[in-house]
Design an enzyme around this catalytic site. Sequence first.
Site, PDB file in Angstrom:
ATOM      1  N   GLU A 142      -6.615   5.489  -8.220  1.00 23.81           N
ATOM      2  CA  GLU A 142      -7.900   6.000  -7.713  1.00 23.81           C
ATOM      3  C   GLU A 142      -8.490   7.091  -8.607  1.00 23.81           C
ATOM      4  O   GLU A 142      -7.771   7.941  -9.118  1.00 23.81           O
ATOM      5  CB  GLU A 142      -7.670   6.559  -6.295  1.00 23.81           C
ATOM      6  CG  GLU A 142      -8.951   6.845  -5.558  1.00 23.81           C
ATOM      7  CD  GLU A 142      -8.935   6.319  -4.129  1.00 23.81           C
ATOM      8  OE1 GLU A 142      -9.894   6.628  -3.412  1.00 23.81           O
ATOM      9  OE2 GLU A 142      -7.998   5.615  -3.739  1.00 23.81           O
ATOM     10  N   ASP A 162       0.855  -1.182   0.000  1.00 24.24           N
ATOM     11  CA  ASP A 162       0.000   0.000   0.000  1.00 24.24           C
ATOM     12  C   ASP A 162       0.894   1.236   0.000  1.00 24.24           C
ATOM     13  O   ASP A 162       1.144   1.831   1.053  1.00 24.24           O
ATOM     14  CB  ASP A 162      -0.896  -0.028   1.248  1.00 24.24           C
ATOM     15  CG  ASP A 162      -2.111   0.884   1.124  1.00 24.24           C
ATOM     16  OD1 ASP A 162      -2.415   1.329   0.004  1.00 24.24           O
ATOM     17  OD2 ASP A 162      -2.762   1.134   2.161  1.00 24.24           O
ATOM     18  N   PHE A 171     -12.033  -1.785   4.842  1.00 28.59           N
ATOM     19  CA  PHE A 171     -11.081  -1.146   5.737  1.00 28.59           C
ATOM     20  C   PHE A 171     -11.149  -1.762   7.133  1.00 28.59           C
ATOM     21  O   PHE A 171     -12.214  -2.139   7.600  1.00 28.59           O
ATOM     22  CB  PHE A 171     -11.347   0.360   5.813  1.00 28.59           C
ATOM     23  CG  PHE A 171     -10.756   1.123   4.664  1.00 28.59           C
ATOM     24  CD1 PHE A 171     -10.751   0.599   3.387  1.00 28.59           C
ATOM     25  CD2 PHE A 171     -10.190   2.376   4.857  1.00 28.59           C
ATOM     26  CE1 PHE A 171     -10.194   1.300   2.321  1.00 28.59           C
ATOM     27  CE2 PHE A 171      -9.638   3.088   3.795  1.00 28.59           C
ATOM     28  CZ  PHE A 171      -9.636   2.553   2.527  1.00 28.59           C
ATOM     29  N   THR A 207     -13.162   0.860  -2.819  1.00 30.80           N
ATOM     30  CA  THR A 207     -12.430   1.235  -1.613  1.00 30.80           C
ATOM     31  C   THR A 207     -13.346   1.965  -0.626  1.00 30.80           C
ATOM     32  O   THR A 207     -14.532   2.151  -0.897  1.00 30.80           O
ATOM     33  CB  THR A 207     -11.200   2.085  -1.989  1.00 30.80           C
ATOM     34  OG1 THR A 207     -10.370   2.239  -0.839  1.00 30.80           O
ATOM     35  CG2 THR A 207     -11.599   3.449  -2.534  1.00 30.80           C
ATOM     36  N   LYS A 267      -9.747   2.458  -8.824  1.00 34.00           N
ATOM     37  CA  LYS A 267     -10.160   2.483  -7.426  1.00 34.00           C
ATOM     38  C   LYS A 267     -11.245   3.539  -7.237  1.00 34.00           C
ATOM     39  O   LYS A 267     -11.055   4.706  -7.588  1.00 34.00           O
ATOM     40  CB  LYS A 267      -8.931   2.817  -6.582  1.00 34.00           C
ATOM     41  CG  LYS A 267      -8.958   2.275  -5.192  1.00 34.00           C
ATOM     42  CD  LYS A 267      -7.561   2.356  -4.599  1.00 34.00           C
ATOM     43  CE  LYS A 267      -7.608   2.176  -3.116  1.00 34.00           C
ATOM     44  NZ  LYS A 267      -6.363   2.644  -2.506  1.00 34.00           N
TER      45      LYS A 267
END
Length: 327
Positions: A104, A27, A186, A164, A140
Amino acid sequence: SAHCHRQVSTMPTAREALGAATKIVADTGDLDSIKALAPVDATTNPSLILAAVSDPKFAALVDEAIKSAKGATTEEKVTDATDRLAVAFGTEITKLVPGYVSTEVDARLSYDVEGTIAKAHKIIELYKEKGIDKSRILIKIASTYEGIKAAEVLEKEGITCNMTLLFNFHQAIFAAQAKATLISPFVGRILDYYKANNKDIVYTHETDPGVLSVRQIYNYYKKHGHETIVMGASFRSVGEVLALCGCDRLTISPALINEMDKMTDAVPVTMSAEAAKKMDIPVVVVDEKMFRWEMNQDPMANEKLAEGIRKFAADLDKLEAIVKSKL
């Protein structure tokens, strides 16, 4: 004669043990970290790109991306340059990992189906210019109702998506119904919320609401044959990561991956498709009304989704300010 023999440990490291059951994803947008860690995939977001752009060692990459920006107005140029930056880092990352690179979309489009689809098309087009096939890229998108609807369209076009900012079971089911390639539920941010709101409770990794959320989603997917990949994200500690051993993928910061490299603790597998298939888990069909209601009923998911979008949007503003100063 005195020989120096390096102690060769036969014990697998925690990272190796985890890696035997779960694909490890880095990440980060830091190319040097990715090179050193050799993960399967890598994930970026506006905050990680901002950090990488602010690092002088990537100045040449940044300047090249900004130089190639197109647009009739300064605003258009800034937007184009910002997209090119994310793709420039993503392109370099595709040379370092064998699998997916997540890029993203603009978080300010989180409630805009058409805008998200258009931005995804643009990102894929920019990758194509760099010779990168869309099969390498995960677009994303925040797991709003609109984001998931946009992903449903993109997936039908063969553009793979990573949903996400996913905090809630019904968000996950809706994403699977949309045939999203991958979700990023998450973990750490869920724990953050519960810690802040329940000062008197001490959470262990086994009672960590973020860990339990990912296990619940994983078990549901495997029980009901959803092919969407479950990739836990947002970790506060190595313990949180290892508590999800057996998950399809986990995206982990370089600092935590490095920490696992130094550990030889036993890492039990906590989740498996075989175990999930034997569980009694009823089917849930989520439509728009249920999606919105269930989000409303989950203050944590509601707040964390909104906060995550705000934070990414704020970092994108900062990124655009840097880009504007370099144009």
